[in-house]
Design a protein around this motif. Structure first.
Motif, PDB file in Angstrom:
ATOM      1  N   PHE A 173       5.138   9.458  -1.614  1.00  0.00           N
ATOM      2  CA  PHE A 173       4.412   8.323  -2.174  1.00  0.00           C
ATOM      3  C   PHE A 173       4.854   8.160  -3.618  1.00  0.00           C
ATOM      4  N   GLU A 210       0.782   3.263  -4.976  1.00  0.00           N
ATOM      5  CA  GLU A 210       0.547   3.258  -3.529  1.00  0.00           C
ATOM      6  C   GLU A 210      -0.788   3.923  -3.202  1.00  0.00           C
ATOM      7  N   THR A 252      -5.648   5.144  -4.956  1.00  0.00           N
ATOM      8  CA  THR A 252      -4.373   4.631  -5.438  1.00  0.00           C
ATOM      9  C   THR A 252      -3.771   5.619  -6.423  1.00  0.00           C
ATOM     10  N   ASN A 285       0.095   7.725   3.861  1.00  0.00           N
ATOM     11  CA  ASN A 285       0.446   6.707   2.876  1.00  0.00           C
ATOM     12  C   ASN A 285       0.107   5.338   3.470  1.00  0.00           C
ATOM     13  N   SER A 321      -0.047   2.484   2.017  1.00  0.00           N
ATOM     14  CA  SER A 321       0.788   1.388   1.531  1.00  0.00           C
ATOM     15  C   SER A 321       2.072   1.239   2.330  1.00  0.00           C
ATOM     16  N   ARG A 322       2.483   2.281   3.005  1.00  0.00           N
ATOM     17  CA  ARG A 322       3.695   2.218   3.822  1.00  0.00           C
ATOM     18  C   ARG A 322       3.374   2.155   5.312  1.00  0.00           C
ATOM     19  N   ASN A 381      -1.033  -3.728   2.391  1.00  0.00           N
ATOM     20  CA  ASN A 381      -2.109  -3.239   1.529  1.00  0.00           C
ATOM     21  C   ASN A 381      -3.436  -3.761   2.059  1.00  0.00           C
TER      22      ASN A 381
END
Length: 384
Positions: A239, A243, A255, A288, A290-291, A359
């Motif tokens: 990360f 993220e 975050t 993660n 965000s991914r 997101n």
């Protein structure tokens, strides 16, 4: 009392009393024609002439414009002229600054040594103190030149080999580690010079340090694990800052605000901050968000049992609506819409889909659109 008789007193008579000794020193300075401070100022003045001072001041104020002028002259006829900050001269600006300030530093060191000598303070330092200061400063300036040339070479190599796929965090930790290795080499070399100049056996230093080395390592075990964890986090690219991540063993997500070598700081949904040791990210599974390309959407709706004849139409309409929605991943992920049971005279329809979004904000927009479409389908069917 004859002053000359006082000055000719035996050493034993004056060294026994600090007051008599200081009185005799003052008398000698008065009858020698020149004061103690006057001789000190004369020696300080002999260290450097006025011309040397003018040259040093001129270099301090002109080295930066001179570097920029050289850069402009060298790249005057080149088609692709790099910016000054990314050129070799731009990288060498700080080492050149240290080199320019080096002579004034040596002059100040000489003045301090003279003042210490004239005050009569004896630190019992073996060896040549000015020469030792000169050697240490030379090693520091040389190390700064080597590290900056290394940084410039690595930067140019990355731009050539990896023009598009670059990770700033990995590049930063690579530069930091390579610089640490260079400074460790110069530090070891400087330590050897210092021990030889001061006539101290370096073997005795390490032997003394080895007495408590085992307990020292055990005390720093957790810090070492966290440092290695921070190193792996920067290289593994699990990360990055900005993220949203969470540990598999911890329901709280946050975050990433900062990734240091010992810990990672997360900002939670309530804007509170939590610091987690890096070893915990290595030892546990990390999610993660965000991914994560899709997020699970799961809900249920009710239709009256009296309207059971509309059940197949309702299920098919909802499924078709979700399949046609661009925010729903229905091609590579399973889409479920089915009746699962009864509750208080109503039929339960379970809906399970995957929503696209990188997101939480994007996912929330898609979720709102899906809920609005399903609600419209139910209202249209049940109003018939």
């Amino acid at each position: 009392v004859d002053v000359k008789e006082i000055l000719q007193l035996p050493n034993e008579a004056v060294t026994r009393s600090p007051l008599i000794s200081s009185f005799v020193i003052q008398l000698k300075s008065m009858f020698n024609g020149r004061s103690h401070e006057g001789r000190l100022l004369d020696q300080i003045g002999q260290l450097m002439s006025l011309t040397d001072v003018i040259i040093m001041v001129a270099l301090i104020f002109s080295y930066k414009p001179a570097l920029k002028m050289i850069h402009k002259t060298v790249h005057a006829f080149s088609k692709e002229r790099p910016s000054y900050e990314k050129s070799l001269l731009g990288y060498l600006e700080d080492p050149v600054k240290y080199l320019v300030y080096f002579p004034p530093f040596l002059y100040l060191a000489d003045v301090i040594v003279l003042m210490i000598h004239f005050t009569g303070i004896d630190f019992h330092i073996k060896g040549n103190l000015p020469h030792l200061i000169f050697t240490i400063a030379t090693l520091g300036i040389t190390g700064s030149f080597v590290t900056r040339i290394k940084d410039w070479f690595f930067s140019r190599l990355r731009r050539t080999l990896l023009p598009s796929e670059r990770d700033s965090a990995t590049e930063q930790v690579t530069d930091e580690l390579s610089s640490a290795i260079i400074w460790a080499f110069f530090g070891a070399f400087g330590l050897e010079i210092i021990t030889k100049e001061l006539q101290v056996g370096i073997g005795s230093i390490f032997a003394l340090g080895g007495i408590g080395s085992a307990s020292f390592v055990l005390a720093l075990r957790s810090s070492i694990e966290n440092w290695i964890g921070g190193l792996l986090l920067k290289f593994q690219n699990k990360f990055r800052i900005g993220e949203r991540v969470s540990l598999a063993t911890d329901a709280d997500a946050g975050t990433v605000e900062e990734i240091s070598y010992l810990s990672t700081k997360l900002r939670k949904d309530d804007d509170s901050y939590i610091t987690i040791p890096n070893a915990k990210f290595i030892q546990s599974e990390v999610v993660n968000w965000s991914r994560t390309p899709v997020r699970l959407f799961k809900t249920s709706v009710l239709i009256p049992s009296a309207k059971s004849d509309l059940l197949p139409t309702c299920i098919e309409s909802i499924r078709r609506c979700l399949q046609d929605d661009v925010g729903v991943e229905a091609e590579h992920r399973e889409l479920l819409v089915s009746a699962t049971g009864f509750i208080e005279g109503n039929i339960i329809i379970e809906i399970q889909a995957r929503l696209k979004g990188s997101n939480d904000q994007e996912v929330s927009v898609v979720r709102t659109q899906v809920v609005t479409k399903i609600s419209k389908i139910l209202n249209d069917l049940l109003s018939q």
